[in-house]
Design an enzyme around this catalytic site. Sequence first.
Site, PDB file in Angstrom:
ATOM      1  N   PHE A 263       0.863  -1.193   0.000  1.00 47.01           N
ATOM      2  CA  PHE A 263       0.000   0.000   0.000  1.00 47.01           C
ATOM      3  C   PHE A 263       0.892   1.234   0.000  1.00 47.01           C
ATOM      4  O   PHE A 263       1.657   1.463   0.935  1.00 47.01           O
ATOM      5  CB  PHE A 263      -0.942   0.055   1.215  1.00 47.01           C
ATOM      6  CG  PHE A 263      -1.844   1.265   1.139  1.00 47.01           C
ATOM      7  CD1 PHE A 263      -3.002   1.237   0.369  1.00 47.01           C
ATOM      8  CD2 PHE A 263      -1.501   2.449   1.767  1.00 47.01           C
ATOM      9  CE1 PHE A 263      -3.807   2.370   0.247  1.00 47.01           C
ATOM     10  CE2 PHE A 263      -2.302   3.589   1.656  1.00 47.01           C
ATOM     11  CZ  PHE A 263      -3.455   3.543   0.900  1.00 47.01           C
TER      12      PHE A 263
ATOM     13  N   ASP B 207       9.162   2.702   2.341  1.00 44.82           N
ATOM     14  CA  ASP B 207       7.984   3.516   2.618  1.00 44.82           C
ATOM     15  C   ASP B 207       7.682   3.394   4.111  1.00 44.82           C
ATOM     16  O   ASP B 207       7.108   2.411   4.565  1.00 44.82           O
ATOM     17  CB  ASP B 207       6.796   3.045   1.776  1.00 44.82           C
ATOM     18  CG  ASP B 207       5.541   3.885   2.030  1.00 44.82           C
ATOM     19  OD1 ASP B 207       5.499   4.612   3.040  1.00 44.82           O
ATOM     20  OD2 ASP B 207       4.597   3.792   1.227  1.00 44.82           O
TER      21      ASP B 207
ATOM     22  N   LYS C 244       2.302  11.165   7.400  1.00 41.01           N
ATOM     23  CA  LYS C 244       1.406  10.920   8.532  1.00 41.01           C
ATOM     24  C   LYS C 244       1.836  11.660   9.813  1.00 41.01           C
ATOM     25  O   LYS C 244       1.567  12.843   9.935  1.00 41.01           O
ATOM     26  CB  LYS C 244       1.247   9.409   8.732  1.00 41.01           C
ATOM     27  CG  LYS C 244       0.500   8.772   7.550  1.00 41.01           C
ATOM     28  CD  LYS C 244      -0.161   7.469   7.874  1.00 41.01           C
ATOM     29  CE  LYS C 244      -1.181   7.089   6.817  1.00 41.01           C
ATOM     30  NZ  LYS C 244      -0.766   6.063   5.872  1.00 41.01           N
TER      31      LYS C 244
HETATM   32  C1  LIG Z   1      -0.982   6.130   4.422  1.00 45.23           C
HETATM   33  C2  LIG Z   1       0.096   5.559   3.602  1.00 45.23           C
HETATM   34  C3  LIG Z   1       0.458   6.125   2.370  1.00 45.23           C
HETATM   35  C4  LIG Z   1      -0.318   7.239   1.718  1.00 45.23           C
HETATM   36  O1  LIG Z   1      -0.372   8.394   2.483  1.00 45.23           O
HETATM   37  P1  LIG Z   1      -1.510   9.507   2.156  1.00 45.23           P
HETATM   38  O2  LIG Z   1      -1.127  10.652   3.034  1.00 45.23           O
HETATM   39  O3  LIG Z   1      -2.815   8.891   2.545  1.00 45.23           O
HETATM   40  O4  LIG Z   1      -1.426   9.799   0.714  1.00 45.23           O
HETATM   41  C5  LIG Z   1       1.530   5.577   1.694  1.00 45.23           C
HETATM   42  N1  LIG Z   1       2.211   4.538   2.196  1.00 45.23           N
HETATM   43  C6  LIG Z   1       1.891   3.956   3.377  1.00 45.23           C
HETATM   44  C7  LIG Z   1       2.703   2.810   3.881  1.00 45.23           C
HETATM   45  C8  LIG Z   1       0.820   4.442   4.114  1.00 45.23           C
HETATM   46  O5  LIG Z   1       0.480   3.853   5.265  1.00 45.23           O
END
Ligand SMILES: *Cc1c(COP(=O)(O)O)cnc(C)c1O
Length: 400
Positions: A140, A225, A254
């Site tokens: 994701f 990520d 985040k």
């Molecule tokens: C939440 C998330 C994203 C995307 O972040 P947004 O601010 O919602 O665009 C990307 N990678 C990971 C692992 C995430 O948990």
Amino acid sequence: METRQYIELEEKYGAHNYKPLDVVLSRGQGVWVWDVEGKKYLDCLASYSAVNQGHCHPKIMQTMIEQCQKLTLTSRAFRNDQLGLLYEELCKLTNSHKVLPMNSGAEAVETVIKAVRKWAYKVKGVPKDQAEIIACENNFHGRTITLVGFSTEELYREGFGPFTPGFNIIPFGDAEALESAITPNTAGFLVEPVQGEAGIIIPPDGYLRKVKSICEKNQVVLILDEIQTGLGRTGKLLAEQHEGIEADISLIGKALSGGFYPVSAVLSNTEVLGVLRPGEHGSTFGGNPLACAVARTALRVLIEEGMIDNSAAMGAYFLEELKKVRSPLIKEVRGRGLMIGVELFPEAGGARGYCEKLMGLGILCKETHDHIIRFAPPLIITKEEIDWALERIGKVLAKH
Ligand SMILES: *Cc1c(COP(=O)(O)O)cnc(C)c1O
């Protein structure tokens, strides 16, 4: 207005791209949130780990207010007095060389894809338009067309094509699969240290170390990520530290703002970000003084207030106690720091119903996929609060 009326408004006028629990929140403080009827809940989702520092942290709030009164947005056409300070603090904290600030997590991932492709052409010598990026099954990384294009979740992709080419998918947690998937055109390997949205999937020990050495050997940029795993969630500042490695590029977002504001960043340890020239990438809001000031304080309180150590200690306690819950519904309990998943057997009938029951008892959490309940409270949670939650979780899962 009553709960029902707020919900009706959302349903009537809003796109239905979410299916939230029917609780309408209007206030938050620390690990607690209150609904419009004054009922109090323990937040065990923490806005998908964006409020690691707890809701409405007073110091971050103070910074937000003060910076709002001074300057909020300059665009990058001009410089501002917060950006360089955020860069320096982030680099020192994470041992990085360069930073590129964006807003959402998805934008940070998009940014890194651009930079790594450019690096592949300019530095590695990959032929024009042939760069490949390897990613993992059940990844994701966000919701843009490019990112859902290499998702393996049908729901995220179906009906949104055509997609961006140039991505290869391998199984998560399998270093040999990476080694065999690399070609001379491979520019980067993009992976989450722990797959969050997939259901708190933890790779085998040593995976990141192996992946790091495979990438080094093949001149492939390792991109972690850490948008969800970073900033204390797994009990370390960055989850890569569990294996003592440093990725070439780490993505954070985040909790970088403690939930006040969308702020994300690409942190680079190599020359990758150095390939970008003026005009090749940008964002009107990326790196604005409000975002930078808020992020600086959000990082400072994370460190100064011992939230990362608390995440490690409380996460270990929560996990251990959850493992003791005797229930025929539970297939597995797994986690790292305060990133915990409770996987239920399919016969349990889906995690959603249990999340609704927990809500009734004052605990907010959300199912991920059909059968997994995620527990990821703010990192400031105490042992007493965890005990309070455990009592209720035990009740809900022991029943039936
Ligand atoms: C939440 C998330 C994203 C995307 O972040 P947004 O601010 O919602 O665009 C990307 N990678 C990971 C692992 C995430 O948990």
